[in-house]
Design a protein around this motif. Structure first.
Motif, PDB file in Angstrom:
ATOM      1  N   VAL A  19      36.667  11.450  68.691  1.00 26.35           N
ATOM      2  CA  VAL A  19      35.302  10.940  68.534  1.00 26.35           C
ATOM      3  C   VAL A  19      34.456  11.399  69.715  1.00 26.35           C
ATOM      4  O   VAL A  19      33.321  11.864  69.543  1.00 26.35           O
ATOM      5  CB  VAL A  19      35.288   9.404  68.383  1.00 26.35           C
ATOM      6  CG1 VAL A  19      33.882   8.849  68.559  1.00 26.35           C
ATOM      7  CG2 VAL A  19      35.853   8.995  67.027  1.00 26.35           C
ATOM      8  N   ALA A  20      35.003  11.300  70.912  1.00 25.43           N
ATOM      9  CA  ALA A  20      34.258  11.737  72.101  1.00 25.43           C
ATOM     10  C   ALA A  20      33.997  13.240  72.060  1.00 25.43           C
ATOM     11  O   ALA A  20      32.866  13.686  72.329  1.00 25.43           O
ATOM     12  CB  ALA A  20      35.027  11.366  73.368  1.00 25.43           C
ATOM     13  N   ARG A  21      34.993  14.034  71.710  1.00 25.19           N
ATOM     14  CA  ARG A  21      34.823  15.487  71.653  1.00 25.19           C
ATOM     15  C   ARG A  21      33.834  15.888  70.557  1.00 25.19           C
ATOM     16  O   ARG A  21      33.003  16.776  70.749  1.00 25.19           O
ATOM     17  CB  ARG A  21      36.168  16.196  71.413  1.00 25.19           C
ATOM     18  CG  ARG A  21      37.153  16.172  72.551  1.00 25.19           C
ATOM     19  CD  ARG A  21      36.703  16.918  73.797  1.00 25.19           C
ATOM     20  NE  ARG A  21      36.385  18.305  73.626  1.00 25.19           N
ATOM     21  CZ  ARG A  21      37.191  19.324  73.922  1.00 25.19           C
ATOM     22  NH1 ARG A  21      38.399  19.098  74.390  1.00 25.19           N
ATOM     23  NH2 ARG A  21      36.797  20.570  73.749  1.00 25.19           N
ATOM     24  N   LEU A  22      33.915  15.249  69.414  1.00 22.77           N
ATOM     25  CA  LEU A  22      32.994  15.541  68.314  1.00 22.77           C
ATOM     26  C   LEU A  22      31.561  15.210  68.710  1.00 22.77           C
ATOM     27  O   LEU A  22      30.636  15.983  68.438  1.00 22.77           O
ATOM     28  CB  LEU A  22      33.389  14.752  67.064  1.00 22.77           C
ATOM     29  CG  LEU A  22      34.669  15.205  66.369  1.00 22.77           C
ATOM     30  CD1 LEU A  22      35.211  14.109  65.463  1.00 22.77           C
ATOM     31  CD2 LEU A  22      34.438  16.489  65.593  1.00 22.77           C
ATOM     32  N   THR A  23      31.379  14.076  69.355  1.00 20.99           N
ATOM     33  CA  THR A  23      30.051  13.666  69.806  1.00 20.99           C
ATOM     34  C   THR A  23      29.509  14.659  70.828  1.00 20.99           C
ATOM     35  O   THR A  23      28.348  15.072  70.744  1.00 20.99           O
ATOM     36  CB  THR A  23      30.103  12.237  70.370  1.00 20.99           C
ATOM     37  OG1 THR A  23      30.606  11.364  69.346  1.00 20.99           O
ATOM     38  CG2 THR A  23      28.732  11.766  70.810  1.00 20.99           C
ATOM     39  N   GLU A  24      30.349  15.057  71.789  1.00 14.96           N
ATOM     40  CA  GLU A  24      29.954  16.058  72.784  1.00 14.96           C
ATOM     41  C   GLU A  24      29.519  17.362  72.123  1.00 14.96           C
ATOM     42  O   GLU A  24      28.612  18.036  72.610  1.00 14.96           O
ATOM     43  CB  GLU A  24      31.125  16.385  73.714  1.00 14.96           C
ATOM     44  CG  GLU A  24      31.407  15.389  74.788  1.00 14.96           C
ATOM     45  CD  GLU A  24      32.660  15.767  75.571  1.00 14.96           C
ATOM     46  OE1 GLU A  24      33.047  16.953  75.605  1.00 14.96           O
ATOM     47  OE2 GLU A  24      33.267  14.848  76.154  1.00 14.96           O
TER      48      GLU A  24
END
Length: 148
Positions: A19-24
């Motif tokens: 989720v963090a990588r996708l958001t980034e």
């Protein structure tokens, strides 16, 4: 890109990482859970709503579990879903190019977080080839799904 994601306890940490990588990376993430680590949760209750959302939107998604097998099976019960288990970027690429897969399934216990990101990134950035033979086969599956 809008991306639906769901997991059970077995890949809870991986889901949070993705989720963090996708958001980034600029994606809009719809997190279908699990919201907290619950060692006795059941993946169908989490994966099926994510797959329904992907189907309703003609979108794309990620489902996660210990091996990814059960999650792929649960997602594939939803009409319009072509979920593919991928344990390396090549399988993710082929699932998109040849099968027009709309969900990738990963096992949280099968690879590192960085390797999982490579698989997801490949999946999201690979288009369906549209080649006649692949389109014909996808249409055959769609016809069976609709008519039996």
């Amino acid at each position: 890109m809008r991306v639906h994601i769901a997991t059970d306890h077995a890949a809870f940490e991986l889901k949070n990482y993705l989720v963090a990588r996708l958001t980034e990376a600029g994606h809009e993430v719809v997190d279908h859970g699990a919201e907290t680590y619950e060692p006795l949760d059941d993946y169908p209750e989490l994966v099926i709503p994510a797959a329904e959302a992907v189907s309703a939107e003609s979108g794309i998604g990620i489902v996660l579990g210990g091996s990814g097998n059960g999650e792929q099976m649960a997602a594939n019960k939803v009409k319009g879903i072509r979920a593919a288990l991928a344990y390396n970027p090549e399988l993710a690429r082929l699932a998109r190019e040849h099968n027009d897969a709309n969900i990738v399934s990963l096992g949280g216990r099968m690879q590192s977080h960085e390797e999982a990101w490579e698989i997801v990134d490949t999946f999201l950035n690979t288009p369906f080839s549209g080649d006649e033979r692949h389109a014909r086969r996808v249409e055959q599956m769609r016809a069976y799904e609709n008519q039996g």
